[in-house]
Design an enzyme around this catalytic site. Structure first.
Site, mmCIF file in Angstrom:
data_model
loop_
_atom_site.group_PDB
_atom_site.id
_atom_site.type_symbol
_atom_site.label_atom_id
_atom_site.label_comp_id
_atom_site.label_asym_id
_atom_site.label_seq_id
_atom_site.Cartn_x
_atom_site.Cartn_y
_atom_site.Cartn_z
ATOM 1 N NE ARG A 62 -3.889 0.199 2.213
ATOM 2 C CZ ARG A 62 -4.691 0.690 3.153
ATOM 3 N NH1 ARG A 62 -4.606 0.256 4.392
ATOM 4 N NH2 ARG A 62 -5.559 1.646 2.858
ATOM 5 C CD GLN A 80 -11.743 1.942 6.687
ATOM 6 O OE1 GLN A 80 -12.817 2.379 6.251
ATOM 7 N NE2 GLN A 80 -10.659 1.875 5.928
ATOM 8 C CG ASP A 95 -3.321 6.879 6.553
ATOM 9 O OD1 ASP A 95 -4.362 7.509 6.808
ATOM 10 O OD2 ASP A 95 -3.194 5.658 6.744
ATOM 11 C CE LYS A 125 -9.330 5.173 4.747
ATOM 12 N NZ LYS A 125 -8.633 4.433 3.682
#
Ligand SMILES: CSC[C@H]1O[C@H](OP(=O)(O)O)[C@H](O)[C@@H]1O
Length: 360
Positions: free
Chosen positions: A100, A207, A248, A259
């Site tokens: 990722r 999530q 992130d 996100k």
């Protein structure tokens, strides 16, 4: 994260079992909240698949999983000479780096292990394998401590009775155990601040609905689930006094990738005069990037949107755009909560100053 499963035993988001010939155990987060199942990863390929499929997810947790993935990958050269060991180390690192692209913690962990190996070329493969495992275990423990400190720094920003909104899951499940944004909520609740959390469901993989509500309910912290499109209205209704999300990858100027949907939430908070905070450990900063427009944004499969959780909700063959992250410019971020302290205002200078501060 430490939770009680049905047997009442404490379990961790992920943990290494055994020595250099051991394996990685993790909660399969794709099954939550309806099923709690721990899976065993005994090869680097199973770790790669777990990261790709979000069985383990969240920037810090991905970094820790990748570190353990390296240990697993090196098991195939146990007993080989150091030259073959080093070659394999590069192979497995490159392989895991392809899982990722956005969460910098993955690359931070891989680079940390590579640098450690480069420091001691005189060690045998077996000795180096053990040293890398020791450091992977240290990465996990350091993250646990960083989560706790993030909670302490961030809880100061919340007042008794505050409504706080969060997006996606930045909880124990996204880290070694303590969470980042949720660590702030855990600590505020522990201090008796009686906060109420509003959790965006966070399409398309939910999530927030699946993981954040589950974690908060585990700890009996009041949480209300809302659809992503409701964020603006609950702000307009004055239910929200602060927003805290995870991240992130954070660039040197404080622009933060998180996100998809986080940028929209930050704009809404700005429009309503509500402080928008990011909570992240120093391992989530990528100071090699001047600004957020250099952050690689992962694009995921169309099926996650058209056939979410197995139900087709769009015509066959429809064109889909599915970026998993977006970038919030620093100007919309009131402060970045780190284990080194609060970065506020969010400027390149303040990022550099706080991150270079000795332990907070
Ligand atoms: C504490 S980092 C959590 C961060 O990671 C999530 O992304 P994903 O679930 O795709 O791994 C999301 O951006 C969270 O804020």
């Amino acid at each position: 994260m430490k939770i009680e499963n049905e047997t009442g035993a404490d379990v961790a988001t992920l943990r290494w079992i055994g020595g250099t010939d051991g394996y990685l155990q993790m909660i399969d987060q794709t099954l939550l909240p309806t099923e709690f199942r721990e899976i065993e990863c005994r090869t680097v390929e199973t770790v790669w698949e777990a990261i790709k499929k979000l069985r383990v997810r969240g920037a810090p947790a991905i970094g820790i999983a990748a570190a353990y993935g390296v240990i697993l990958g090196l098991q195939t050269v146990a007993g080989s000479d150091r030259g073959r060991f080093d070659q394999r180390l590069k192979e497995v690192s490159e392989y895991l780096a392809g899982s990722r692209p956005t969460a910098v913690n993955l690359f931070w962990a891989l680079e940390r292990l590579q640098k450690l190996a480069d420091l001691s070329p005189e060690l045998s493969g077996g000795e180096m394998h053990q040293r890398l495992l020791d450091d992977a275990l240290k990465i996990e423990q350091e993250d646990l401590q960083m989560c706790h400190k993030i909670g302490e720094v961030g809880a100061r920003l919340l007042a008794k009775g505050d409504g706080v909104l969060t997006h996606c899951n930045a909880g124990g499940l996204a880290t070694s155990g303590g969470g980042t944004a949720l660590s702030v909520f855990f600590e505020a609740a522990r201090q008796g601040k009686e906060i109420h959390v509003y959790a965006d469901e966070t399409r398309p993989l939910l999530q927030g609905a699946r993981l954040t509500t589950w974690e908060l309910m585990q700890r009996e912290i009041p949480v209300t689930l809302i659809s992503d499109s409701m964020a603006g209205w609950v702000m307009q209704e004055k239910k929200i006094q602060a927003v805290v999300t995870g991240a992130d990858r954070i660039a040197a100027n404080g622009d933060a990738a998180n996100k998809i949907g986080t940028y929209s939430v930050a704009l809404l908070a700005h429009a309503h005069g509500i402080p928008f905070y990011i909570a992240a450990p120093s391992s989530t900063f990528d100071l090699s990037l001047e600004s957020g427009n250099q952050i690689p944004i992962e694009e995921r499969l169309a099926e996650e949107i058209t056939n979410g959780f197995g139900k087709q909700t769009a015509p066959e063959g429809v064109d889909v755009y599915n970026p998993a992250f977006d970038v919030t410019p620093a100007k919309y971020i009131k402060g970045i909560i780190t284990e080194q302290g609060l970065i506020q205002p969010v400027t390149k200078e303040e990022v550099s100053r706080v991150l270079s501060t000795a332990d907070a």
